[in-house]
Scaffold this motif. Structure first.
Motif, PDB file in Angstrom:
ATOM      1  N   ASP A  91       0.841  -1.200   0.000  1.00 52.31           N
ATOM      2  CA  ASP A  91       0.000   0.000   0.000  1.00 52.31           C
ATOM      3  C   ASP A  91       0.877   1.251   0.000  1.00 52.31           C
ATOM      4  O   ASP A  91       2.104   1.164  -0.031  1.00 52.31           O
ATOM      5  N   TYR A 117      -9.505   6.143   4.591  1.00 48.15           N
ATOM      6  CA  TYR A 117      -8.593   5.510   3.639  1.00 48.15           C
ATOM      7  C   TYR A 117      -9.313   5.328   2.306  1.00 48.15           C
ATOM      8  O   TYR A 117     -10.541   5.416   2.213  1.00 48.15           O
ATOM      9  N   TYR A 203      -5.265   1.695   0.259  1.00 51.15           N
ATOM     10  CA  TYR A 203      -5.259   0.242   0.472  1.00 51.15           C
ATOM     11  C   TYR A 203      -5.465  -0.425  -0.881  1.00 51.15           C
ATOM     12  O   TYR A 203      -6.519  -0.309  -1.499  1.00 51.15           O
TER      13      TYR A 203
END
Length: 313
Positions: A91, A117, A203
């Motif tokens: 990531d 995120y 992510y």
């Protein structure tokens, strides 16, 4: 004096992604950081790639393959920052990730800051953020790592004040939810927690991830690893009744979902595994159906999966 942030990265089978990850950390707008790269006995070129970095803020450690929890624990022992956070090696951070979460921690005097995120899927990224920024309590954290994952149990979108996690370790006997367990350890000491409603972490979808293989989700003693982990979490920590009800409801949903996969032939478990699902369904169903956290539509779908598992696809 400017606060220092330690960023711990466990590196395993990451030769395709690790440079992108580390470069995103080095380019942070906030520069008073240390980057602790622990190679977990990776069989590819990951170790060679991280050895090529010469930035003095980087520490590199090479370990035999002992798992992500052990690797992160090595990083915790080496961390010298006032704050500690994490990044997965496949990531990467937004360029102002550290600056924004650290500013929130200092401005709010928060022991733990949880940020939003971006989640990759089908070639694009979707923000996890649905709420506003605000001070949060333990019940909210449990809700948003069990039900909708806006907070998640992950360690990579959490900034911890070092003194709050001093002496804490990731459990090396858990293969799943080890980061949720670590979060629960931190919450025991935290006086104040804050949610920063900005997506600051990317992510990335990794098809080679262990959790993408359904067989890795089952233990060798006829149970689900995540159910075992929740059992340990409930045993080791004190939760309010609302938080426990949420965990119980989650365990009911998990049991129904995985029982459903067996009936559809997606996993060929044995009778002992099926019995463990049925025990959790019976044990936690009343908490699920009495919960106000699940919509009527969700409860209807889950009920169909439970009572008519071969018909629901």
């Amino acid at each position: 004096m400017e606060k220092k942030v330690s960023i711990i990265v466990s590196v395993y089978k990451a030769e395709e992604f690790i440079k992108r990850c580390v470069d995103s950390l080095l380019r942070q707008t906030y520069q008073n950081i240390e980057i602790i790269l622990i190679e977990d006995g990776s069989p590819d070129r990951s170790g060679e790639i991280i050895d090529n970095y010469t930035d003095p803020r980087i520490k590199v450690v090479h370990n035999p393959n002992l798992g992500v929890s052990h690797t992160r624990n090595v990083g915790l022992a080496l961390a010298s920052g006032d704050y500690v956070t994490f990044c997965d090696s496949d990531d990467y951070y937004s360029l102002d990730h550290v600056e924004k979460v650290l500013h929130a921690a200092i401005d709010q005097d928060a022991d733990i800051v949880i940020s939003g995120y971006y989640l990759e899927g089908e070639g694009s990224f979707t923000s996890s953020v649905k709420m506003r920024s605000h001070v949060i309590n333990q019940d909210e954290v449990v809700k948003h790592y069990c039900i909708d994952n806006e907070f998640g149990g992950f360690c990579w979108n959490k900034l911890y004040k070092k003194k709050v996690i001093a002496g804490n370790h990731f459990p090396e006997d858990l293969d799943i939810l080890e980061d949720t367990y670590f979060l629960c350890l931190g919450m025991q000491r935290a006086q104040k927690m804050y949610y920063l409603a900005e997506p600051l972490y990317y992510y990335c979808d990794n098809p080679d991830s262990a959790v993408r293989n359904i067989t890795n989700l089952f233990s060798d003693h006829d149970s689900l690893k995540c159910a075992d982990s929740y059992d340990k979490i409930m045993c080791d920590f004190d939760f309010s009744k609302p938080a426990l009800d949420i965990i119980h409801s989650t365990m009911f949903s998990i049991a129904v979902d995985f029982r459903h996969t067996m009936y559809l032939g997606m996993y060929s478990g044995n009778q002992a595994l099926l019995d463990s699902f049925n025990r959790n369904i019976k044990k936690y169903r009343s908490d699920y159906y009495s919960s106000k956290e699940y919509s009527l539509e969700s409860k209807i779908k889950t009920t169909v999966k439970w009572l008519l598992p071969k018909l629901h696809k």
